[in-house]
Write an enzyme that holds these catalytic residues in place. Structure first.
Site, short mmCIF file in Angstrom:
data_model
loop_
_atom_site.label_atom_id
_atom_site.label_comp_id
_atom_site.label_asym_id
_atom_site.label_seq_id
_atom_site.Cartn_x
_atom_site.Cartn_y
_atom_site.Cartn_z
N GLU A 44 0.83 -0.88 -0.05
CA GLU A 44 0.19 0.05 -0.01
C GLU A 44 1.07 1.42 -0.08
OE1 GLU A 44 -2.38 0.27 3.58
OE2 GLU A 44 -3.63 1.70 2.66
N LYS A 126 -8.87 2.60 -2.66
CA LYS A 126 -9.33 2.10 -1.50
C LYS A 126 -10.65 2.69 -1.23
CE LYS A 126 -7.28 1.36 3.11
NZ LYS A 126 -6.14 1.77 4.07
N CYS A 162 -5.79 -3.20 1.93
CA CYS A 162 -5.68 -3.10 3.10
C CYS A 162 -7.17 -3.06 3.92
CB CYS A 162 -4.57 -2.02 3.91
SG CYS A 162 -4.04 -2.30 5.48
N GLU A 440 6.37 3.21 33.04
CA GLU A 440 6.57 4.46 33.54
C GLU A 440 5.76 5.43 32.80
OE1 GLU A 440 11.31 3.50 34.52
OE2 GLU A 440 10.95 5.08 33.09
#
Lengths: 589, 589
Positions: A44, A126, A162, A440
């Site tokens: 992609e 897409k 995708c 942390e």
């Protein structure tokens, strides 16, 4: 049935490097040509790199990306690859989409350009645009409404990108309606722990739904906080895995497929079963099947154990960040503790010990064993090591500012270390690696401009308990190879301490890390509320963790990027306000 | 025609403070009740605050927000306001929307809850979800598909939210089809220079399209990088402004409207003229018109001159960030230059000189006039001033690290200042204000962990040339009031210098600020490519600016938040990759 040799080229691209990405893609097609491939699939947004973020909102960039795709098609033909169909990712301007507020005319699409005989024979845009987690594609792209089907050597191949695979309905359903024999999916799918199995299962389901084999090619390499893990594969129409490639490395996966002959010429509108209507377009490249050829056996690659895949993601993400940003070397503070030990080891695995500069920065509160453990690690791995005591600088501040105590004194030491490392960076050109971990970062257990200073944080998304697991695993790998374990045992086994005050331990300020990480996993990854958390964790720890996490957003925003390995990394995945009074806690007072 | 007294309550909310926001809203309704209002409008997402970002992805937060709206309706009735219709913003779970990848069941909606007689009588869910610039609403919200029309005292009132006004088609068009007499729009519309005129023009167009009067209420106050400027207003069905409120302050704007009697009962699906179908829903609160009452005259407020509106945005944004994050005081480094002088003045205007701590931090390269100018400003404004020479700390680093020169030496001085200010913050509790401007941020002309250290950057979105203009304007305002001009003339007129090396001037490193800001405006705000830039600017400056801006993304990401005043602020507005090889420049070599 007709045959096709398909090459899935998982390559490492760089955002914005149109020239370099095209050159890399051209080399991959050359390898595929040498292997006799008829169809080559590239990831992609191959030419632009992924994610290109707001670059695609710049018209001059989109124009350059469109030109790059046409030039690429031309260069393929000149190089003698014109008879190979090549699917390359790029972006292009949607001049036909009506403009709206926030979406001017010519806004971009996420495009697959199908190159053939020197030209872009057809493009697919897409359709499903992910807009969650690390993805912002609704911000950037106009969705495509056509499904492109190309007839190649008598086989109908549907082209998708995708997210089209992940959502129900849309292009995959339409590929079924079009009677495609092969569905191609080009991807830039970021790594997460244990995600590769989910991809394969999903692809199997979709292949079954479309009644077609499915070829999945994925990008590889690091881009800022994302790591792409490759692992390209092909499943047959029943969803069975035929072949798959390795992960975390560039690779050309070649698959000889027998596929149904084209059996439909239907073009036009169909219900996409996702609330929209899509149009099937057809492009004939070549109608006649190829002469039969002997099929090579399929190669399969076993998947990686979890600790190994995480380690490789951290190493690849760190290496690509260093090299793609033009640094020749890194430096980091080596405290003798586990976090800096693992960070140094990742750096050495990424770019080699010659280019890793470790610096012990002892203060008045550093224990002798810390200095020894740091020196031991440097010796085991051969890093460029030096010791710079920070007392003279700390004393100068104390004399000038008149006796800082408590948190001010603790932070001062961390900031003197940060300033010292940055001075080395400015003087010698190293990228500074920050050594903090996700536990942390979640709880704000760090000093702004102190231990959080630096350009990249390899452990940013690694909880403390996983840091220990990775250290043990990495030492075992070394032992298994007959090498010196890179991390001193002392660094793994001693109780964690920031050593910013006499006798200080992390456990003075934070819950035990095993308990802490369990709550963090449910609160951050699971997004569970207090009521749900209390079903599984002690109330005192739950309330303490909620408060710590909710108050640390400012510090998290100021942290350097680091490779994402979990579904909810701090950074692109999680966008919280700084000014925020919401605490999912009982009212106080 | 029937009458209605509408109260537009522009209030200052805080993200996540469900209790506090409800209490503030309740007080506003109390004032409206005292003024005899029949309909009260509160801003978008009143109860949750706006923008709540990923908080709305936490189920426990959405449940609490839904409960807050129901409780609010109940509290209104208990307080005796049950007969007043109150539109309040919140969010709610869309249990009816089909789940998808990235959008689980029960994902949130951006909701207007209409409170009446102790209950939420009906809800409207925002239809158009902005997903550009600072907005990410497609990430967060499920779009609404119904237009709620309530009949109140015989008048049909259509309920909409913010972006519904900006896009073509959708709720405004449907309000026309529903024959509504009044369209209500509740907003959280962030400030930008000279945007208020555009809002009014747009509202006039939409009122005309819907054939209905339009009441626009806007949030006021700062939330992280956004400043909401109020300026609520009402236009009639012809688009003429009837009344408007002040900006940058909380205010209750009361408007006595004569509106057409309800003239349609049509409910059901209509073409929304935006590619979707919407459903008109109707809720009868009260069908009978009110007895006639004497209408109060409309009040109008003149709009603000550009420099004043910018100044007020900076002051409000800074004040709200300080107070909403719980700080009692601020500290900043005062160099004697223009940026720190203007930052100090904004802080004093925001919270008063008693709570503003200015610190001169001279180095070996600071000129005597700089110290004098800093002391002069402190004296003029009465800030808490002190002088801390940084030589002892700088010398300690130089002795330990062995003679840093060039950039390393310059950055060292800036970092010692940053560490010194942070030590004061830790010891005394101040929020540190960062003093850099947008021109510096754009070009990377600052030191990480040095002058960019701090919690809030009032000038982050203010170009250098505008800093000077604001300084002159603020001094003139003072002179006009017979007050001492707050900013020393010397700070305004002397050539800018970072004073990190002998005789250094900004012009050694950057183009002249007038030229620089002109190119930045076209490159950043205008998103123009090189070809377009060359039509108006000298090639040498264009190429230099492109290179500087493109390479500075890492520094920009590490910068503290600051109030947005332009269409393209660095931060939420602009999301560029760090690893990025795209340069819109001729190839080198």
């Amino acid at each position: 049935m007709p045959q096709l040799r398909v090459a899935l080229a998982q390559i490492d691209t760089t955002v914005g490097d149109l020239e370099g990405n095209a050159a890399r893609a051209l080399r991959a097609v050359g390898e595929a040509a040498a292997a006799g491939a008829h169809l080559v699939l590239l990831p992609e947004m191959t030419l632009t790199g992924y994610p290109a973020e707001d670059l695609v909102l710049r018209r001059s960039f989109v124009e350059a990306a469109e030109k790059a795709a046409h030039d690429f098609a031309g260069r393929l033909a000149i190089a003698g690859y014109g008879e190979i169909a090549v699917a390359v990712g790029t972006c292009s301007a949607a001049h036909d989409a009506p403009p709206a507020v926030g979406r001017p005319a010519g806004s971009p699409r996420n495009t697959l350009a199908l190159c053939w005989r020197g030209e872009v024979a057809t493009s697919y845009h897409k359709h499903h645009l992910p807009n969650y987690g690390v993805f912002d594609e609704a911000r950037y792209f106009v969705p495509g409404t056509d499904l492109a089907v190309v007839r190649l050597h008598g086989i109908d191949v549907a082209l998708t990108v995708c997210e089209d695979l992940w959502q129900e309905g849309g292009p995959i359903a339409v590929a079924g309606a079009a009677d495609a024999g092969l569905v191609v999916v080009i991807n830039a799918s970021p790594f997460e722990q244990a995600k590769s199995g989910a991809r394969l299962e999903l692809a199997a389901t979709r292949a079954h739904e479309a009644g077609a084999a499915l070829a999945y090619v994925n990008q590889v390499g690091g881009q800022d906080e994302l790591v792409f893990d490759g692992g390209s594969f092909v499943v047959d129409a029943a969803g069975e895995l035929l072949t798959n490639g390795p992960r975390f490395v560039e690779h050309l996966l070649v698959a000889d497929l027998e596929l149904p002959a084209a059996r439909s010429d239907f073009a036009g509108q169909v219900d996409a079963k996702d609330g929209t209507t899509m149009t099937i377009t057809r492009t004939i490249l070549s109608s006649d099947p190829l002469p039969a050829f002997p099929a090579q056996p399929f190669v399969t690659t076993p998947d990686l154990p979890v600790l190994q895949e995480v380690w490789e993601a951290l190493v690849v993400g760190t290496r690509d960040y260093i090299t793609k940003n033009g640094f020749a070397s890194v430096a980091l503070g080596l405290s003798g503790g586990i976090d800096s030990a693992v960070t140094a080891t990742i750096a050495v695995d990424a770019i080699g010990a010659d280019r890793v500069h470790t610096v012990a920065l002892p203060s008045a509160y550093s224990s002798p064993h810390s200095l020894d453990d740091a020196a031991d690690l440097a010796k085991r791995q051969g890093t460029q090591h030096r010791v710079i005591p920070i007392a003279p600088m700390v004393d100068a501040y104390q004399a000038t500012l008149g006796g800082l105590t408590g948190l001010a004194e603790e932070n001062l030491q961390a900031r003197v270390r940060g300033t010292t490392l940055m001075a080395l960076s400015n003087a010698e050109g190293h990228l500074i690696l920050t050594t903090g971990n996700k536990s942390e970062l979640a709880t704000g257990f760090s000093t702004l401009y102190g231990d959080s200073a630096g350009g990249f944080a390899p452990l940013k998304d690694v909880p403390k308990t996983l840091v220990w697991e990775l250290a043990r695993w990495r030492n075992e790998v070394a032992a298994g190879r007959g090498e010196t374990p890179p991390i001193p045992k002392e660094s793994i086994t001693k109780p964690p301490s920031a050593e910013l005050a006499p006798g200080q331990l992390d456990s003075d300020r934070l819950p035990d890390y095993t308990e802490l990480d369990a709550v963090l996993d449910d609160y951050v990854e699971g997004d569970k509320g207090r009521t749900e958390l209390l079903l599984e964790h002690p109330p005192a720890i739950v309330d303490r963790v909620i408060r710590l996490v909710d108050l640390a957003e400012y510090k998290r925003r100021q942290y350097p990027p680091g490779p994402k390995i979990t579904p909810k990394a701090f950074g692109r995945d999680r966008r919280l306000p700084i000014t925020n009074r919401w605490r999912d806690l009982p009212r106080e007072g």
